[in-house]
Design an enzyme around this catalytic site. Structure first.
Site, PDB file in Angstrom:
ATOM      1  N   ASN A  40       0.862  -1.209   0.026  1.00  7.88           N
ATOM      2  CA  ASN A  40       0.037  -0.009  -0.029  1.00  7.88           C
ATOM      3  C   ASN A  40       0.795   1.316  -0.055  1.00  7.88           C
ATOM      4  O   ASN A  40       0.402   2.296  -0.379  1.00  7.88           O
ATOM      5  CB  ASN A  40      -0.901  -0.041   0.976  1.00  7.88           C
ATOM      6  N   GLN A  66      -4.818  -3.950  -2.012  1.00 11.58           N
ATOM      7  CA  GLN A  66      -4.217  -3.223  -3.135  1.00 11.58           C
ATOM      8  C   GLN A  66      -4.086  -3.624  -4.451  1.00 11.58           C
ATOM      9  O   GLN A  66      -4.049  -2.793  -5.349  1.00 11.58           O
ATOM     10  CB  GLN A  66      -2.631  -2.405  -2.593  1.00 11.58           C
ATOM     11  N   SER A 106     -10.823  -5.722  -0.325  1.00  8.57           N
ATOM     12  CA  SER A 106     -11.645  -4.517   0.437  1.00  8.57           C
ATOM     13  C   SER A 106     -12.221  -3.841  -0.778  1.00  8.57           C
ATOM     14  O   SER A 106     -11.609  -3.176  -1.590  1.00  8.57           O
ATOM     15  CB  SER A 106     -10.668  -3.680   1.113  1.00  8.57           C
ATOM     16  N   ALA A 107     -13.728  -3.472  -0.712  1.00  8.38           N
ATOM     17  CA  ALA A 107     -14.353  -2.844  -1.757  1.00  8.38           C
ATOM     18  C   ALA A 107     -13.938  -1.379  -2.101  1.00  8.38           C
ATOM     19  O   ALA A 107     -14.085  -0.892  -3.033  1.00  8.38           O
ATOM     20  CB  ALA A 107     -15.969  -2.721  -1.432  1.00  8.38           C
ATOM     21  N   CYS A 142      -3.953   4.536   7.910  1.00  8.13           N
ATOM     22  CA  CYS A 142      -3.903   4.247   9.044  1.00  8.13           C
ATOM     23  C   CYS A 142      -3.142   4.731  10.189  1.00  8.13           C
ATOM     24  O   CYS A 142      -3.229   5.114  11.119  1.00  8.13           O
ATOM     25  CB  CYS A 142      -4.264   2.849   9.280  1.00  8.13           C
TER      26      CYS A 142
HETATM   27  N1  PLP Z   1      -4.583  -4.356   3.772  1.00  4.55           N
HETATM   28  C1  PLP Z   1      -4.033  -3.328   3.001  1.00  4.55           C
HETATM   29  C2  PLP Z   1      -2.909  -3.795   2.050  1.00  4.55           C
HETATM   30  C3  PLP Z   1      -4.746  -2.133   2.932  1.00  4.55           C
HETATM   31  O1  PLP Z   1      -3.997  -1.053   2.006  1.00  4.55           O
HETATM   32  C4  PLP Z   1      -5.741  -1.743   3.648  1.00  4.55           C
HETATM   33  C5  PLP Z   1      -6.398  -0.413   3.694  1.00  4.55           C
HETATM   34  O2  PLP Z   1      -5.721   0.650   3.703  1.00  4.55           O
HETATM   35  C6  PLP Z   1      -6.396  -2.603   4.492  1.00  4.55           C
HETATM   36  C7  PLP Z   1      -5.824  -4.077   4.356  1.00  4.55           C
HETATM   37  C8  PLP Z   1      -7.481  -2.568   5.298  1.00  4.55           C
HETATM   38  O3  PLP Z   1      -8.639  -2.482   4.599  1.00  4.55           O
HETATM   39  P1  PLP Z   1      -9.810  -1.859   5.152  1.00  4.55           P
HETATM   40  O4  PLP Z   1      -9.701  -0.473   5.341  1.00  4.55           O
HETATM   41  O5  PLP Z   1     -11.307  -2.394   4.199  1.00  4.55           O
HETATM   42  O6  PLP Z   1     -10.158  -2.311   6.433  1.00  4.55           O
END
Ligand code: PLP
Length: 381
Positions: A152, A180, A200-201, A324
């Site tokens: 990401n 991603q 993840s949508a 995050c």
């Molecule tokens: N995994 C990766 C590589 C991500 O980039 C993200 C979100 O930034 C997630 C997991 C988490 O997904 P969600 O935002 O749907 O919880």
């Protein structure tokens, strides 16, 4: 242009056609998919249809798809549910790449507190896990290997097929976080050879708060959320029907337009780099083989927080890494794992492009970046 959004790796806007498909399930078709009457059955039909279509697009069976509240839950479930099932077979060693998303890393830390042993795989200077390091880390106690498909922060794409094959030969489960990768790479779970895979949508113009976990049939997984018997008894909770409909519709739509979108984004990325080429002290963190949509750049002598703040003042939205973690001031562990030092990491910014990004936005952003960088460096442009 009052605002330019270059943070598509953090999230994408909901596609209007996808929204149209979701809307009836908020109101006229509001049923609980588990109710045994006609209103419930209408909702369940929509969930079944969404599952069937998503499964077909992934080359999976509908019974191998589980809906979740997003990528975080799918990652938690794949790692923790997989690890607990493997523990029953006497396997208590887990391997993760050092560049996994927090959802995966925090799951591993939790497992470590509970007595599992964890090995973190290094990455090379391009942010890629090398097969040799996995080969060296596997033991007869290894129950699960987790390596994300695309990172990401840098867009680095990992050799999933090769890594999954090594894990399988060792009798270990292989999980890939494809959150991603999904918007840009066609996913075929059989060809990849993975046991579990998360989506993840909201990363592919679908709604937030919904994701999916693929679990290959025959793979032992512990349930994740206890409650009702939803998702074949493994994930309790009333199904979020509009979200599930949106996830599936968004996934199918992205499959249709992916190659075209990739070409467009590749050209925008090249344009951005070209426009910045007369600015000294700019390096790309990551490699050319990564996702074209993610461009991680280091601007020598400029703190990323200062650059981002100044760009934000001018209406440009970019980021210092994963959304995050960007509210915190911790330097990116992904870039540290690639061998950058703390100072270099604090000079790095992620721009991520999407299907609504225009050439005009790219040129304007590059112009402002050059102005701000020169000002912050105390130089003339
Ligand atoms: N995994 C990766 C590589 C991500 O980039 C993200 C979100 O930034 C997630 C997991 C988490 O997904 P969600 O935002 O749907 O919880």
């Amino acid at each position: 242009m009052d605002r330019i959004y270059l943070d598509y790796a953090a999230t994408t806007p909901l596609d209007k056609e996808v929204l149209e498909k979701m809307l009836p399930y908020f109101s006229e078709n509001f049923g609980n998919a588990d109710s045994p009457h006609a209103v419930g059955r209408a909702a369940m039909n929509a969930v079944d249809d969404a599952r069937d279509r998503l499964a077909a697009a992934l080359n999976a069976k509908p019974s191998e798809i589980y809906f979740t509240s997003g990528g975080t839950e799918a990652d938690n479930w794949a790692i923790q549910g997989g690890a607990y099932a493997q523990k029953e077979l006497g396997k208590t060693h887990i391997i993760l790449s050092a560049i996994e998303h927090h959802a995966a890393l925090a799951s591993a830390e939790k497992l470590e507190r509970e007595g599992f042993s964890i090995t973190y795989l290094p990455v090379n200077g391009q942010g890629v896990v090398e097969a040799e390091s996995l080969r060296a880390a596997l033991t007869e106690k290894t129950g699960l290997v987790a390596v994300m498909y695309a990172n990401n922060e840098t867009g680095a794409v990992q050799p999933i097929k090769e890594l999954a094959e090594l894990a399988r030969a060792n009798g270990s489960l292989f999980f890939t976080d494809a959150v991603q990768a999904a918007p840009y790479i066609p996913l075929d779970v059989k060809a990849l050879g993975v046991d579990t895979l998360s989506l993840s949508a909201h990363k592919f113009y679908g709604p937030k708060g919904v994701g999916a976990l693929y679990v290959k049939s025959g793979v032992k997984m512990k349930g994740y959320i206890v409650g009702g018997e939803q998702e074949r008894g493994l994930r309790g909770g009333t199904t979020n029907v509009p979200a599930v409909v949106g996830l599936s519709a968004a996934y199918l739509k992205k499959e249709g337009g992916m190659y075209e979108a990739n070409e467009k984004i590749r050209a925008l990325r090249a344009l951005f780099l070209h426009e910045l080429s007369n600015l000294d002290g700019v390096t790309v963190n990551g490699d050319e083989k990564g996702l074209p949509a993610v461009l991680n750049l280091r601007f020598e002598g400029v703190r990323n927080v200062d650059l981002l703040y100044n760009l934000d003042l001018q209406g440009i939205c970019a980021s210092a890494g994963s959304a995050c973690a960007s509210a915190s001031i911790k330097p990116s562990r992904v870039l540290l794992a690639m061998g950058l030092n703390e100072g270099e990491v604090r000079e790095s910014v992620r721009f991520s492009f999407g299907k609504l990004t225009t050439e005009e936005e790219i040129r304007w952003t590059a112009k402002l970046v050059k102005e701000v960088v020169c000002r912050l460096r105390g130089q003339k442009k």
